[in-house]
Design an enzyme around this catalytic site. Structure first.
Site, PDB file in Angstrom:
ATOM      1  CG  HIS A  57      -1.758   1.177   1.438  1.00 13.65           C
ATOM      2  ND1 HIS A  57      -3.129   1.124   1.385  1.00 13.65           N
ATOM      3  CD2 HIS A  57      -1.446   2.477   1.705  1.00 13.65           C
ATOM      4  CE1 HIS A  57      -3.627   2.331   1.600  1.00 13.65           C
ATOM      5  NE2 HIS A  57      -2.621   3.170   1.809  1.00 13.65           N
ATOM      6  CD  GLU A  58       1.810   3.472   3.835  1.00 14.66           C
ATOM      7  OE1 GLU A  58       1.849   4.434   3.048  1.00 14.66           O
ATOM      8  OE2 GLU A  58       1.058   3.440   4.816  1.00 14.66           O
ATOM      9  CG  HIS A  61       0.304   5.999  -0.950  1.00 12.10           C
ATOM     10  ND1 HIS A  61      -0.776   6.580  -1.567  1.00 12.10           N
ATOM     11  CD2 HIS A  61      -0.184   5.397   0.175  1.00 12.10           C
ATOM     12  CE1 HIS A  61      -1.871   6.335  -0.864  1.00 12.10           C
ATOM     13  NE2 HIS A  61      -1.536   5.619   0.198  1.00 12.10           N
TER      14      HIS A  61
END
Length: 268
Positions: A57-58, A61
């Site tokens: 998820h990170e 980004h």
């Protein structure tokens, strides 16, 4: 920046590889029922897979920000998938794992720090914010694939339950992340399209967005509506409620220590 430094900035971290290896071994233990330790194996498998999804998820980004113009994400170590490099390791990893253990909820964590001034274009800013929860959506699709493809023949029941619970965590994380609440990715998606005045008014309350979400989930009426939506989505993906419940029950392998009643989720 030299090519060697660039390669180092993007090399997958041994920390992440270690977490992935533990997850894989635990998944094998769940599948085979190794040493009659199914509950503990489910705990390790789901927790490990959840941390892997948080790292991805990170990373999503950061990777999207890199292509959007923020070259600083490499130097910060965000492209190595190392959870220890995140700006808010407590919010990004520790708290989400604690919420899973305490309540079976995939609560989103804190985002990596993106230097937004380096990025030009509202669509780029929106895509950077959306990239993280879209990773949870993709993870949920993968976890539920055996269910909606009707490919469960030969899959051990314990592994089915573990996948069902893991899928629920990904769906809850995706829904919560996409809420247009300051501090969450959903707000980050719409923020570039808001007026400067509104953005300035919202800015002071952004750090409290995650706390507000957690508080709202304790309101019975809100909790019911939220989980009704989660259950409806998972049913559409072929995952039944009893499978998710049994997955959470197996995950809580310590329940028997406190004399909790066995709900009878057979795994043989």
């Amino acid at each position: 920046m030299t090519p060697a430094a660039t390669r180092s900035d993007r090399r997958i971290s041994p920390v992440f590889l270690g977490i992935a290896a533990v997850t894989a071994v635990a998944g094998w233990a769940v599948w085979t029922g190794f040493a009659d330790s199914t509950g503990f194996a489910v705990f390790l498998f789901v927790t490990g897979a959840w941390i892997v999804s948080l790292c991805l998820h990170e990373y999503a980004h950061a990777r999207t920000a890199l292509h959007g113009g923020d070259l600083s994400v490499g130097a910060k170590g965000y492209l190595t998938l190392n959870p220890l490099k995140y700006t808010h390791a407590l919010l990004s990893i520790v708290l989400p794992v604690l919420f899973v253990i305490m309540g079976g909820i995939g609560l989103p964590g804190g985002a990596v720090y993106i230097e937004r001034g380096r990025i030009h274009g509202r669509w780029k800013h929106s895509l950077i914010s959306a990239a993280g929860p879209l990773t949870n959506v993709a993870f949920a699709v993968v976890c539920t694939a055996p269910f909606w493809l009707d490919a469960l023949d030969g899959v051990p029941r314990a592994f089915q339950y573990a996948l069902a619970f893991l899928a629920m965590l990904q769906v809850t994380a995706a829904i919560l992340n996409f809420l247009p609440i300051p501090g969450l990715d959903g707000y980050g998606v719409i923020e570039p399209w808001l007026s400067y005045r509104i953005r300035r008014q919202v800015e002071p309350i952004a750090p409290f967005g995650l706390i507000a979400v957690f508080a709202l989930l304790w309101v019975p009426e809100v909790n019911v509506v939220f989980f009704d939506a989660v259950h409806a989505l998972l049913r559409g993906l072929g995952v039944e409620e009893f499978q998710r419940y049994c997955g959470y029950d197996l995950y809580r392998f310590w329940r028997s220590w406190f004399g909790e009643e066995d709900p009878g989720c057979a795994v043989d």
